[in-house]
Design a protein around this motif. Structure first.
Motif, PDB file in Angstrom:
ATOM      1  N   MET A  40      79.900  32.583  52.694  1.00 14.08           N
ATOM      2  CA  MET A  40      79.334  32.905  54.524  1.00 14.08           C
ATOM      3  C   MET A  40      78.099  31.961  54.462  1.00 14.08           C
ATOM      4  O   MET A  40      78.084  31.319  55.957  1.00 14.08           O
ATOM      5  CB  MET A  40      78.407  33.984  54.355  1.00 14.08           C
ATOM      6  N   ALA A  43      80.033  28.941  55.899  1.00 16.65           N
ATOM      7  CA  ALA A  43      80.609  28.538  57.374  1.00 16.65           C
ATOM      8  C   ALA A  43      79.699  28.767  58.214  1.00 16.65           C
ATOM      9  O   ALA A  43      79.792  28.336  59.690  1.00 16.65           O
ATOM     10  CB  ALA A  43      81.790  30.614  57.089  1.00 16.65           C
ATOM     11  N   THR A  44      78.699  29.513  58.102  1.00 11.39           N
ATOM     12  CA  THR A  44      77.713  29.622  58.873  1.00 11.39           C
ATOM     13  C   THR A  44      77.024  28.228  59.868  1.00 11.39           C
ATOM     14  O   THR A  44      76.537  28.094  60.779  1.00 11.39           O
ATOM     15  CB  THR A  44      76.124  30.209  58.772  1.00 11.39           C
ATOM     16  N   PRO A 287      83.082  35.591  56.264  1.00  9.88           N
ATOM     17  CA  PRO A 287      82.824  33.905  56.744  1.00  9.88           C
ATOM     18  C   PRO A 287      83.377  34.119  57.828  1.00  9.88           C
ATOM     19  O   PRO A 287      82.063  33.266  58.801  1.00  9.88           O
ATOM     20  CB  PRO A 287      83.607  33.667  55.359  1.00  9.88           C
ATOM     21  N   VAL A 288      84.380  34.317  57.947  1.00  6.63           N
ATOM     22  CA  VAL A 288      85.060  34.534  59.507  1.00  6.63           C
ATOM     23  C   VAL A 288      84.303  35.062  60.520  1.00  6.63           C
ATOM     24  O   VAL A 288      84.176  34.512  61.373  1.00  6.63           O
ATOM     25  CB  VAL A 288      86.417  35.351  59.477  1.00  6.63           C
ATOM     26  N   PHE A 291      81.554  32.692  60.422  1.00  8.16           N
ATOM     27  CA  PHE A 291      81.301  31.394  61.438  1.00  8.16           C
ATOM     28  C   PHE A 291      82.366  31.866  63.061  1.00  8.16           C
ATOM     29  O   PHE A 291      81.555  30.935  63.838  1.00  8.16           O
ATOM     30  CB  PHE A 291      82.983  31.407  61.041  1.00  8.16           C
TER      31      PHE A 291
END
Length: 412
Positions: A40, A43-44, A287-288, A291
């Motif tokens: 995560m 992704a961030t 994570p998505v 993002f």
């Protein structure tokens, strides 16, 4: 030497000795959530980098790309809404599983043993809201976001804990996990009560009936996932149509999933679905969502707008100050006036570090921020505030934990 008081002798030492099954479940959950927190974080960072490049418009087009099968009656759903309403339903399903596990086999099965993490979690959600209200008092429309700084992101927090305090005692990790489970339950209750839309009774009743059928089949010991998966999807769909935020379906179904052991010692329904969905939730769903939600401008003017916006300042103060005061104060109250007592594996400095780490509010804070503030510019400032607060809380907790590492390394 004075004798301990009767109240102190009667105190329940936390944590109690866990069952082998519960200890195994906690260890697996912690490993998955820690790895998920790292994913995560990546992704961030990817979203932040993309949103601050000359190609930022493509990032905006991606997150606002509409995928709406109108014949299903889902309305205008872009990718960001699918992530917050769909993928996070899986995240809250796991939260429901964790809560059921805690109530059945874990620290919450005994009210005396549950006093420490429960009071810490409750105070840790009330105090940030009070701090936010105090900072934003008189600001028009600000109170809609009172719940933004109340939630802790367990995956992010565990990732920080793993990096900064690798020798952390197991009871402290269990305390953080139990704290987060109660935190998630209160958060989803807040979303259901305060951040749902106009209520439509027919789809709500259908969704409730599907959830009830799911629970009945679980009680009867039915094990087929091919029966449960359609029920879960339909319950989510009708709850979304009802106006209640669809993530509520996730936590309800998770809590109804049976943890009852079978005579032949096969994995329980809860263990089977946890084994499949937890990696999917931690490695993909969250994570998505991160993002698609975390890409905000970090220019000087954008940061200046955040630092002069009372709503954003209220979020930062609530997460960094309110969470610390609430969690530490709630834990101290449970020990000082309640039935709890710290076990040999816990120290008040460790609890203080976790109280700081509780200010890492990300997934649920961003979800509530999107529900509270529909204006894109205001939501972007709130998102930036959540990121700043999470960074400050992580840094403060790191200082405490690194000092604890040095102290623990010294010979007695």
């Amino acid at each position: 030497m004075s004798r301990p008081s009767a109240k102190r002798r009667a105190a329940t030492v936390w944590p109690a000795r866990p069952t082998v099954r519960y200890a195994r479940q906690v260890a697996e959950a912690l490993r998955t959530e820690t790895v998920g927190g790292v994913v995560m974080l990546v992704a961030t960072l990817a979203a932040l980098i993309w949103a601050n490049t000359p190609w930022a418009s493509w990032y905006t087009k991606l997150r606002t790309h509409e995928v709406s099968p109108h014949w299903l009656g889902l309305g205008h759903m872009d990718l960001e809404h699918w992530a917050s309403g769909g993928l996070l339903a899986v995240f809250f399903f796991i939260a429901g599983l964790e809560l059921r596990e805690e109530l059945t086999h874990g620290e919450l099965r005994n009210p005396r043993e549950a006093a420490l993490p429960v009071l810490a979690a409750m105070a840790g959600m009330a105090m940030p809201a009070l701090v936010f209200v105090a900072v934003t008092a008189g600001e028009p429309g600000a109170l809609r976001g009172w719940a933004v700084p109340t939630a802790t992101d367990i995956a992010f927090a565990l990732a920080v804990l793993a990096v900064t305090f690798s020798t952390c005692p197991a009871p402290l990790r269990a305390f953080l996990l139990t704290l987060a489970v109660v935190d998630d339950l209160i958060a989803i209750t807040i979303i259901a009560l305060f951040y749902s839309g106009e209520l439509h009774w027919t789809p709500l009743v259908i969704s409730a009936a599907l959830v009830a059928v799911y629970g009945l089949l679980q009680r009867r010991g039915v094990r087929s996932p091919w029966l449960y998966a359609p029920l879960a999807v339909l319950a989510w769909y009708f709850l979304h149509r009802s106006g209640v935020h669809a993530t509520v379906a996730g936590v309800a179904l998770g809590m109804l999933t049976s943890p009852r052991e079978t005579p032949d010692e096969r994995p329980t329904n809860a263990e089977r679905v946890d084994h499949v969905l937890r990696p999917f939730s931690a490695g993909f769903c969250v994570p998505v969502f991160a993002f698609l939600s975390a890409g905000v401008a970090l220019s000087t003017s954008a940061l200046g707008a955040v630092l002069t916006d009372r709503v954003a300042l209220g979020v930062i103060a609530g997460l960094v100050i309110g969470k610390f005061v609430g969690v530490l104060g709630g834990a101290w109250t449970a020990v000082r006036f309640g039935p709890a007592a710290l076990g040999a594996g816990l120290h008040w400095r460790d609890i203080a570090g976790v109280a700081l780490l509780a200010g890492v509010g990300f997934t649920v804070s961003l979800l509530i921020g999107g529900l509270a503030y529909t204006d894109p510019s205001q939501f972007e400032r709130v998102t930036t505030a959540v990121l700043i607060a999470s960074l400050l809380a992580s840094a403060a907790a790191t200082v405490v934990f690194r000092r604890r590492v040095r102290l623990r390394a010294r010979p007695d």
